[in-house]
Design a protein around this motif. Structure first.
Motif, mmCIF file in Angstrom:
data_model
loop_
_atom_site.group_PDB
_atom_site.id
_atom_site.type_symbol
_atom_site.label_atom_id
_atom_site.label_comp_id
_atom_site.label_asym_id
_atom_site.label_seq_id
_atom_site.Cartn_x
_atom_site.Cartn_y
_atom_site.Cartn_z
ATOM 1 N N LEU A 144 0.739 -1.347 0.058
ATOM 2 C CA LEU A 144 -0.056 -0.046 0.031
ATOM 3 C C LEU A 144 0.832 1.280 0.187
ATOM 4 O O LEU A 144 0.385 2.132 -0.671
ATOM 5 N N LYS A 145 1.940 1.294 0.615
ATOM 6 C CA LYS A 145 2.960 2.118 0.671
ATOM 7 C C LYS A 145 3.762 2.391 -0.648
ATOM 8 O O LYS A 145 4.408 3.409 -0.964
ATOM 9 N N TRP A 146 3.683 1.490 -1.449
ATOM 10 C CA TRP A 146 4.612 1.671 -2.665
ATOM 11 C C TRP A 146 3.766 2.205 -3.759
ATOM 12 O O TRP A 146 2.799 1.713 -4.512
ATOM 13 N N LYS A 147 3.721 3.590 -3.948
ATOM 14 C CA LYS A 147 2.888 4.165 -5.124
ATOM 15 C C LYS A 147 3.511 4.081 -6.742
ATOM 16 O O LYS A 147 2.501 3.823 -7.341
ATOM 17 N N LYS A 148 4.743 3.949 -6.726
ATOM 18 C CA LYS A 148 5.372 3.624 -8.075
ATOM 19 C C LYS A 148 4.817 2.165 -8.509
ATOM 20 O O LYS A 148 5.071 1.256 -7.672
ATOM 21 N N PRO A 149 4.267 2.020 -9.649
ATOM 22 C CA PRO A 149 3.999 0.676 -10.003
ATOM 23 C C PRO A 149 4.848 -0.307 -10.126
ATOM 24 O O PRO A 149 6.241 0.108 -10.843
ATOM 25 N N THR A 206 -4.538 -2.738 -4.640
ATOM 26 C CA THR A 206 -3.352 -1.962 -5.199
ATOM 27 C C THR A 206 -3.249 -2.561 -6.705
ATOM 28 O O THR A 206 -2.457 -3.021 -7.179
ATOM 29 N N GLN A 221 -2.615 -0.965 -8.920
ATOM 30 C CA GLN A 221 -1.203 -0.461 -9.803
ATOM 31 C C GLN A 221 0.035 -1.437 -9.978
ATOM 32 O O GLN A 221 0.815 -1.106 -10.918
ATOM 33 N N HIS A 222 0.080 -2.270 -8.903
ATOM 34 C CA HIS A 222 1.062 -3.265 -9.261
ATOM 35 C C HIS A 222 0.799 -4.538 -9.672
ATOM 36 O O HIS A 222 -0.809 -4.851 -9.752
ATOM 37 N N GLY A 247 1.144 -1.336 -14.089
ATOM 38 C CA GLY A 247 0.548 -0.035 -13.896
ATOM 39 C C GLY A 247 -0.747 -0.015 -14.694
ATOM 40 O O GLY A 247 -1.583 1.059 -14.648
#
Ligand code: SF4
Length: 256
Positions: free
Chosen positions: A74-79, A110, A112-113, A255
């Motif tokens: 959840l803390k990893w914003k970058k895909p 999440t 995006q991942h 992403g």
């Protein structure tokens, strides 16, 4: 970010730690040795998961689910591509279904991942994903499901893998310990091949890797040649198969 040297992923996420040996591909399990080292360095997460036997670390069979690790992606914003449980097997029989459901919920939250789940127990994966009631495991577009195969005796794992609905299905032939020319790759979207590293590493023959490369080329399946491991066959070069770098991925940009 939980950095990794594993070439086919960007990060590892380890909400579960600990495992037990299931087949010959596990004999020199990297996670088993690493868990022992981390425990010796004082990590409570890995304490008691291995014991020493004949001078080497062996799993005790104890499984530890770490609720605190659940929120990490959840803390990893970058895909990124995330390998789920490099220090365990998510479908080990002692990982509670409720905890797998918690992991599923994080992956759903999440999108995006891309999550890469690799198991040597695809039969349990089928049971959990399909027969859990109430249903807790929706199909997720960002979850790739894979199984590890090391020789012809473990080829049956592909059958169970095909029963599960993942956005992509993949097979990691690592460590490849014997010929698998009979592998049925229908319904498979990605193939990874690698040899074994470490002290007692067993050699992978070039012909075994070539069989898989050629089958993938014929079927149009992306092929990722990871490494030879400790024993590089004569005439071959580190990281290359017959002089060629194979680092192909299935079509699904991170992403998306
Ligand atoms: S299933 Fe994977 S993590 Fe478990 S012992 Fe085998 S290689 Fe190691």
């Amino acid at each position: 970010m939980a950095r990794t040297n594993i070439e086919w992923t960007d990060a590892v996420w380890n909400p579960v730690a600990g495992c037990s040996i299931v087949s010959p591909g596990c004999t020199n399990c990297y996670a088993m040795q690493m868990a022992s080292r981390l425990a010796a360095m004082g990590s409570r997460k890995y304490a008691g998961l291995t014991r020493k036997s004949g001078g080497r670390a062996k799993w005790t069979g104890k499984i530890r689910c770490n609720k605190k690790s659940l929120s990490v992606p959840l803390k990893w914003k970058k895909p990124r591509r995330i390998f789920v449980n490099s220090m365990s097997d998510l479908f080990h029989p002692d990982v509670p279904v409720n905890f797998i459901a918690d992991i599923w919920a994080i992956m759903a939250a999440t999108p995006q991942h891309i999550y890469q789940i690799l198991t040597k127990r695809p039969e349990r994966m089928t049971e959990v994903l399909f027969y859990t009631y109430p249903p807790a495991f929706p199909f997720l577009l960002n979850v790739w499901l894979g199984t590890s195969i090391e020789n012809s005796e473990t080829l049956c794992r592909t059958k169970a893998l095909r029963k599960c609905s993942g956005a992509r299905h993949f097979i990691s032939f690592e460590p490849l310990l014997g010929p698998v020319a009979d592998a049925d790759l229908s319904g498979i979207d990605w193939v990874i091949v690698g040899g074994e590293s470490g002290l007692n590493a067993r050699p992978m023959e070039a012909a075994w890797a070539r069989d898989l490369r050629d089958k993938c080329a014929q079927a149009g399946i992306p092929f990722f040649f990871k490494q030879w491991g400790k024993h590089i066959p004569e005439g071959q070069q580190k990281g290359l198969l017959d002089g060629v770098l194979h680092h192909d991925f299935p079509l699904q940009p991170v992403g998306e």
